[in-house]
Write a protein that holds these residues in place. Sequence first.
Motif, PDB file in Angstrom:
ATOM      1  N   PRO A   1       0.814  -1.214   0.000  1.00 43.86           N
ATOM      2  CA  PRO A   1       0.000   0.000   0.000  1.00 43.86           C
ATOM      3  C   PRO A   1       0.855   1.274   0.000  1.00 43.86           C
ATOM      4  N   ALA A   2       0.359   2.298  -0.664  1.00 47.29           N
ATOM      5  CA  ALA A   2       0.915   3.648  -0.574  1.00 47.29           C
ATOM      6  C   ALA A   2      -0.100   4.500   0.187  1.00 47.29           C
ATOM      7  N   VAL A   3       0.326   5.042   1.321  1.00 45.02           N
ATOM      8  CA  VAL A   3      -0.557   5.792   2.214  1.00 45.02           C
ATOM      9  C   VAL A   3       0.102   7.135   2.541  1.00 45.02           C
ATOM     10  N   ILE A   4      -0.537   7.901   3.403  1.00 44.90           N
ATOM     11  CA  ILE A   4       0.048   9.149   3.886  1.00 44.90           C
ATOM     12  C   ILE A   4       0.615   8.909   5.284  1.00 44.90           C
ATOM     13  N   ALA A   5       1.890   9.233   5.462  1.00 43.09           N
ATOM     14  CA  ALA A   5       2.545   9.095   6.764  1.00 43.09           C
ATOM     15  C   ALA A   5       2.897  10.482   7.289  1.00 43.09           C
ATOM     16  N   TYR A   6       3.045  10.585   8.600  1.00 44.60           N
ATOM     17  CA  TYR A   6       3.372  11.892   9.187  1.00 44.60           C
ATOM     18  C   TYR A   6       4.200  11.705  10.453  1.00 44.60           C
ATOM     19  N   ASN A   7       4.874  12.778  10.830  1.00 41.50           N
ATOM     20  CA  ASN A   7       5.570  12.856  12.108  1.00 41.50           C
ATOM     21  C   ASN A   7       4.773  13.800  12.992  1.00 41.50           C
ATOM     22  N   ARG A   8       4.201  13.267  14.051  1.00 39.98           N
ATOM     23  CA  ARG A   8       3.276  14.035  14.906  1.00 39.98           C
ATOM     24  C   ARG A   8       3.924  15.294  15.461  1.00 39.98           C
ATOM     25  N   LYS A   9       5.170  15.199  15.901  1.00 39.08           N
ATOM     26  CA  LYS A   9       5.863  16.372  16.449  1.00 39.08           C
ATOM     27  C   LYS A   9       6.068  17.429  15.379  1.00 39.08           C
ATOM     28  N   ALA A  10       6.464  16.992  14.193  1.00 44.00           N
ATOM     29  CA  ALA A  10       6.738  17.950  13.125  1.00 44.00           C
ATOM     30  C   ALA A  10       5.463  18.626  12.629  1.00 44.00           C
ATOM     31  N   LEU A  11       4.338  17.936  12.701  1.00 36.84           N
ATOM     32  CA  LEU A  11       3.078  18.556  12.293  1.00 36.84           C
ATOM     33  C   LEU A  11       2.688  19.700  13.227  1.00 36.84           C
TER      34      LEU A  11
END
Length: 413
Positions: free
Chosen positions: A192-202
Amino acid sequence: MPYQPEPLSPAQAAAARRSLRNGRGALSRRTLLRASAGGALAVGGAAALAGCGIPPAAKPQGAGSEDHSDREKRVVFSNWTEYMDVDESGKRRPTLETFTERTGIAVKYTEDINDNVEFFGKVKPQFAAGQDIGRDLINVTDWLAARLIRFGWVQKLDPAHLPHAYANLSQQFRSPDWDPGRAYSYPWTGIPAVIAYNRKALDGVEVRSLGDLLDRPQLKGRVSLLSEMRDTMGLTLLDLGKDPGKVTGDDFDAAIARVQKAVNRGQIRRFTGNDYTSDLSKGDLAACVAWAGDVVQLQADNPDIGFVIPDSGYMIATDNLLVPRRARHKRNAERLIDYYYEPGPAARLAAYINYVCPVDGVKAELAKLDADAAANPLIIPDREMAAKSHAFRSLSAKEETAYEAKFAQLTGA
């Protein structure tokens, strides 16, 4: 009694994941795999493959070579690097050993597929000459599997030898447009290709869709997209309300224009293979398009890493098992395919490689080995998540050349 390996402890599993990231692991394998379909085929690469002495798509008549499975209890299996479970020593392959103990079939297993285009170039002369390529089972990505089927270079599988595979294949993967009903192939894993994030950086910025990555000014310069055309443009098409499985030239051009606006504004830091993983973990990237197996491995070490499945859906590709046309041990190969559709072996494989398991009924077995993996929808999708998956439709050689050229211009490749 068949060998039953002990499950890894959480600490051992984390160490294994770190080893995979830092060495010749699943992440570097994934980069090569996807680059082969993106970079190597960009701006004429697809046309080069289609026009380098390959015969037309008409299938040759007759069956494959005589099957020697009864008198030669062996099978030759070519796979990708780090795509098979190993024990703690790194020297034994428990599921393969169990298969041999149960069936008496020796498996000559090699991890000699490093890149789809490279592998195709290596075996193409033998295929084109109607010769045995020295392998009974190969594992290639969907676009190349489609091409081999179209050229008539792989054998139709016998359902009578695949009772577990036929019964347990997830509905999500049962009928790709390039192999309806899975007559020639079975998936090894889903990607799968999904959206990932870094919670601190957001830092409190909400990310729920690809549109958020492309439009939110707070994320400017801290977003990356994948250099794999089908994944990035597929997610963009979904965000525009278009189906990648039915994409037209006009749809594709609209998606290119959508991303181009973000590129022009400096919203996108860069287009990447899976070298985004370090930047995401450090927080240099706030959010990105990512492959699910990477996300699972990153989360093992960094609790700030999360992922989003957009309401519009996500993209999925597959790596697929096929039997070459002149393989000497077709029935043995089919038995090996079928073995990996039993819940026990499928669970051990999924616990090791951390991509989507295409086998229904595996969750309970996986929970015995790794409860977190069994509960992770990136490895065992629930029905709702599976329903949101989309595959990019098969492209003709002309379309592939045109689409990749436009994408290469967008990414600066």
